[in-house]
Design an enzyme around this catalytic site. Structure first.
Site, PDB file in Angstrom:
ATOM      1  N   SER A  41     -52.916 -14.154  -2.109  1.00  0.00           N
ATOM      2  CA  SER A  41     -53.997 -13.309  -1.622  1.00  0.00           C
ATOM      3  C   SER A  41     -55.146 -13.273  -2.636  1.00  0.00           C
ATOM      4  O   SER A  41     -55.660 -14.318  -3.010  1.00  0.00           O
ATOM      5  CB  SER A  41     -53.449 -11.914  -1.293  1.00  0.00           C
ATOM      6  OG  SER A  41     -54.348 -11.188  -0.509  1.00  0.00           O
ATOM      7  N   ASP A 172     -52.142 -14.160   5.292  1.00  0.00           N
ATOM      8  CA  ASP A 172     -52.127 -13.711   3.903  1.00  0.00           C
ATOM      9  C   ASP A 172     -50.733 -13.856   3.281  1.00  0.00           C
ATOM     10  O   ASP A 172     -49.721 -13.430   3.853  1.00  0.00           O
ATOM     11  CB  ASP A 172     -52.564 -12.250   3.857  1.00  0.00           C
ATOM     12  CG  ASP A 172     -52.780 -11.740   2.458  1.00  0.00           C
ATOM     13  OD1 ASP A 172     -51.768 -11.537   1.748  1.00  0.00           O
ATOM     14  OD2 ASP A 172     -53.940 -11.531   2.069  1.00  0.00           O
TER      15      ASP A 172
END
Length: 293
Positions: A41, A172
């Protein structure tokens, strides 16, 4: 004798990624350098910058400047509830093209940049593959595009839709490994230095007894369980882990970039204090670096 291999692990946490910038500066000043950086991320974005610019004081300055630009770019708008509604009706996700892509392009993460072009630290970027129910790691293939890895690892709804890349549907990386220790262990390290910016108090900054509040707690519970299991895996493989829990004095929501300067300063102070307790290991790491140079 095999060469010692130190891997930095950069976890996810949105705007709290500024804590990692400060911690990286403290590590650089202490001459503790990574052989590989693995990120999820926002940690993947920080890792990509180190891959592009290297691990030097000047590179950390460049990363800090990018974070200051991010603070004024409103990359993750706070109206996430409205964005969620739009996403449910198939009208969200355009925010990525409007703001994030130009931001990355202006800071060197351009469409034709491949992992083989990076002149800094080797990097691995972790995303979640929804089609295969597993993590997908970018960076080992020199021909792979850095932009693909960054966008996949940071594709966080409702701001960014899952990304379709060939037969992969990517989200993500925090959904499978918010602190990607397992991916780092695949690189056969001698030791890991983990920059963990998760905050059990809140991820979304929600203080509510309703759906939003307990959903936030659910997410934190899942991420903590992931972390516990991956730390246990490192212990089972007898890989030493320096686990830096970088937590700000108060809760910072993942979209709130207004505290960037404070977070960078806090990350630096927290890491510097931790490193001071590593003195025997620090001397070893410095000797190793001098030997390599």
């Amino acid at each position: 004798m095999a060469k010692d291999k130190i891997i930095f692990v950069l976890g996810g946490g949105g705007a709290r990624g500024a804590l990692q910038v400060g911690a990286l500066r403290a590590l650089c000043e202490a001459d503790i350098c990574p052989d590989v950086v693995v990120g999820t991320s926002i940690g993947a974005l920080n890792a990509a910058f180190l891959g592009l610019h290297g691990f030097t004081a000047e590179a950390i300055d460049t990363l800090a400047a990018a974070w200051r630009d991010a603070a004024s770019a409103d990359l993750l708008p706070a109206n996430y509830l409205w964005l969620t509604v739009r996403t449910l009706f198939g009208r969200g996700g355009g925010h990525m093209e409007n703001r994030i892509l130009p931001f990355l392009d202006s800071h060197g993460i351009v469409p034709d940049l491949c992992f083989g072009d990076l002149g800094g630290v080797p990097v691995r970027l972790v995303a979640a593959d929804l089609n295969r129910s597993e993590e997908r790691v970018y960076g080992a293939d020199p021909a792979g595009r850095v932009l693909d890895g960054v966008l996949a690892s940071a594709a966080l709804p409702p701001w960014i839709h899952p990304l379709a890349q060939h037969d992969h549907l990517l989200l993500d990386g925090g959904f499978v490994s918010n602190v990607p220790i397992e991916a780092a262990l695949a690189e056969l390290p001698s030791s890991l230095i983990v920059l963990d910016i998760s905050d059990s108090r809140s991820s979304f900054g929600i203080e509510s007894p309703g759906f939003g509040g307990w959903f936030d707690k659910l997410g934190n519970t899942v991420m903590q369980r992931q972390l516990d299991l991956e730390l246990a895996l490192a212990a089972a493989r007898k890989v030493p882990v320096r686990h830096l829990r970088l937590q700000f004095a108060h809760v910072v929501a993942i979209w709130d970039f207004e505290h960037t300067e404070e977070l960078m300063a806090a990350g630096y102070a927290l890491a510097k204090a931790e490193i001071a307790d590593w003195k025997p290991q620090r001397r070893f790491l410095m000797r190793r670096r001098l030997t390599r140079e």
